[in-house]
Design a protein around this motif. Sequence first.
Motif, mmCIF file in Angstrom:
data_model
loop_
_atom_site.group_PDB
_atom_site.id
_atom_site.type_symbol
_atom_site.label_atom_id
_atom_site.label_comp_id
_atom_site.label_asym_id
_atom_site.label_seq_id
_atom_site.Cartn_x
_atom_site.Cartn_y
_atom_site.Cartn_z
ATOM 1 N N LEU A 13 0.834 -1.204 0.000
ATOM 2 C CA LEU A 13 0.000 0.000 0.000
ATOM 3 C C LEU A 13 0.867 1.251 0.000
ATOM 4 O O LEU A 13 1.933 1.267 0.607
ATOM 5 C CB LEU A 13 -0.912 0.018 1.230
ATOM 6 C CG LEU A 13 -1.962 -1.076 1.339
ATOM 7 C CD1 LEU A 13 -2.606 -1.040 2.714
ATOM 8 C CD2 LEU A 13 -3.022 -0.923 0.255
ATOM 9 N N THR A 14 0.399 2.281 -0.669
ATOM 10 C CA THR A 14 1.121 3.558 -0.654
ATOM 11 C C THR A 14 0.156 4.671 -0.261
ATOM 12 O O THR A 14 -1.047 4.587 -0.509
ATOM 13 C CB THR A 14 1.735 3.881 -2.034
ATOM 14 O OG1 THR A 14 0.708 3.841 -3.027
ATOM 15 C CG2 THR A 14 2.819 2.887 -2.386
ATOM 16 N N LEU A 15 0.711 5.711 0.354
ATOM 17 C CA LEU A 15 -0.087 6.866 0.761
ATOM 18 C C LEU A 15 -0.215 7.843 -0.404
ATOM 19 O O LEU A 15 0.787 8.288 -0.945
ATOM 20 C CB LEU A 15 0.572 7.560 1.953
ATOM 21 C CG LEU A 15 -0.113 8.838 2.450
ATOM 22 C CD1 LEU A 15 -1.480 8.529 3.029
ATOM 23 C CD2 LEU A 15 0.769 9.533 3.481
ATOM 24 N N GLN A 18 -3.134 12.955 2.453
ATOM 25 C CA GLN A 18 -3.739 13.068 3.771
ATOM 26 C C GLN A 18 -4.103 14.529 3.966
ATOM 27 O O GLN A 18 -3.238 15.398 3.980
ATOM 28 C CB GLN A 18 -2.782 12.604 4.861
ATOM 29 C CG GLN A 18 -3.428 12.536 6.252
ATOM 30 C CD GLN A 18 -3.349 13.828 7.026
ATOM 31 O OE1 GLN A 18 -2.310 14.475 7.014
ATOM 32 N NE2 GLN A 18 -4.439 14.215 7.664
ATOM 33 N N LEU A 25 -5.301 5.885 0.511
ATOM 34 C CA LEU A 25 -4.263 4.904 0.224
ATOM 35 C C LEU A 25 -4.471 4.328 -1.172
ATOM 36 O O LEU A 25 -5.571 4.415 -1.736
ATOM 37 C CB LEU A 25 -4.277 3.772 1.255
ATOM 38 C CG LEU A 25 -4.113 4.162 2.718
ATOM 39 C CD1 LEU A 25 -4.226 2.932 3.599
ATOM 40 C CD2 LEU A 25 -2.809 4.878 2.945
ATOM 41 N N ILE A 60 -9.519 3.709 0.032
ATOM 42 C CA ILE A 60 -8.501 2.968 -0.709
ATOM 43 C C ILE A 60 -8.837 2.980 -2.191
ATOM 44 O O ILE A 60 -9.960 2.630 -2.577
ATOM 45 C CB ILE A 60 -8.403 1.521 -0.215
ATOM 46 C CG1 ILE A 60 -8.185 1.491 1.296
ATOM 47 C CG2 ILE A 60 -7.260 0.794 -0.908
ATOM 48 C CD1 ILE A 60 -8.088 0.108 1.865
#
Length: 433
Positions: A13-15, A18, A25, A60
């Motif tokens: 998973l990558t961000l 935010q 994600l 996601i």
Amino acid sequence: MSSRNFELWIRPLTLVSQAGDLVILEAPNPYLKEWFEDNYLQTASSVLEELSGRKIEIQILLRNRNLNDDGSKDGISGSTVTAPALPSPASSANRDLNERYRFDSFVIGPSNQFAAAASQLVAQRPGEKYNPLFIYGGTGLGKTHLLQAIGHAMLDSRPSCQVTYLTSERFVNECIASMRLRKMEEFREKYRQRSDVLLLDDVQFFEGKDSNEQEFFHTFNALYERGRQIVITSDKPANQMPRLTERLKSRFQWGLIADIVPPELDTRISILKQKARHDNIQLPDDVAIFLATSIQSNVRELEGALIRLAAFSSLQGRSISVEFAERTLGNLIERNRGKISPEIIQREVAAFFNLRTSDLKSQRRPRAISFPRQIAMHLCRKHTTASLTEVGRLFGGKDHTTVLSADRKMRRLSEEEQEIQDTISALEQRLGL
């Protein structure tokens, strides 16, 4: 979590971003995305809330695999967002409904037929007849699916309807926060005045929480008196919640009570095949039968096994086969051995002898009923941890000596008569034992 699970399900998973209370994600494939949502999303949200001191929403997205000439990604399509679009003010209470939980995606079988029918009737005629609707059953059997399907169906037919879905834990947490912040009037208005339908999940969470239970009691009364539909789920019937007040138990029994029990083999296979079609997973029939036979008591775990199998198949570039499933799901299948319940045995035995489950629980004594009943009691003693008294209760309040006698008789006959042994073996095979 183990380092292996972290590398498999979290590391990829990558961000993406935010901002404020929203974390986005990105997952590399739909299998990992769904596995994270089903198994880690709630934990991740709780950790973020603990660290930040406020409620954080996680969304996601699926990774866009289209690359530019320089190898960079084109971006992420908004159509891949799991959560629904932000609701309009008219439906601000409905953002917690999961789009996957609709009636047309709910697989109906003998184990849940009554609860499904009751849910559809409530969605069509809210507040008229079955109010409240109380649905109970074990973990992972579809209670939340039906609860949210009611909400979706009502919004489809009445777009301006105010549907409030939440868990009892969230109700308790909001109530406590409102008390601390002295905002109880806002809290009460939210649930008592602005809700046309209240869908409350896992009501057993109220046990032992007297002040919160009292608050829900008054919320229940306010909604009921205004003719608003109330639907409640629990992992057990109200009369088996000793720390719940009698006045609340009695209200849960004002309307209709429907139970959901673990699904029979055919329904489990149908659930797997529908899930595979929905997620474009190539699932051979023999693998579907293997999974449905190996995991019997929990639909959520059954679907999770399929997602895990598909994820490993995708990551390793291997086709799905029974042998591959045995290697990939070995620990999961091992844990599920011996999880057969007396209710499952009753249903399978009744179906095998072309009877109803109620026949096995009745006081009727003709051989066409008493013989299957004795076999079912024997299988319950042999393959479950239920005591003699518990088995007797499940068979219509039979005395424990009746259960013991049936068990001993079937053990003796299976050794003396090949036909009896073959019958018991056939039922054990049908039960995946």
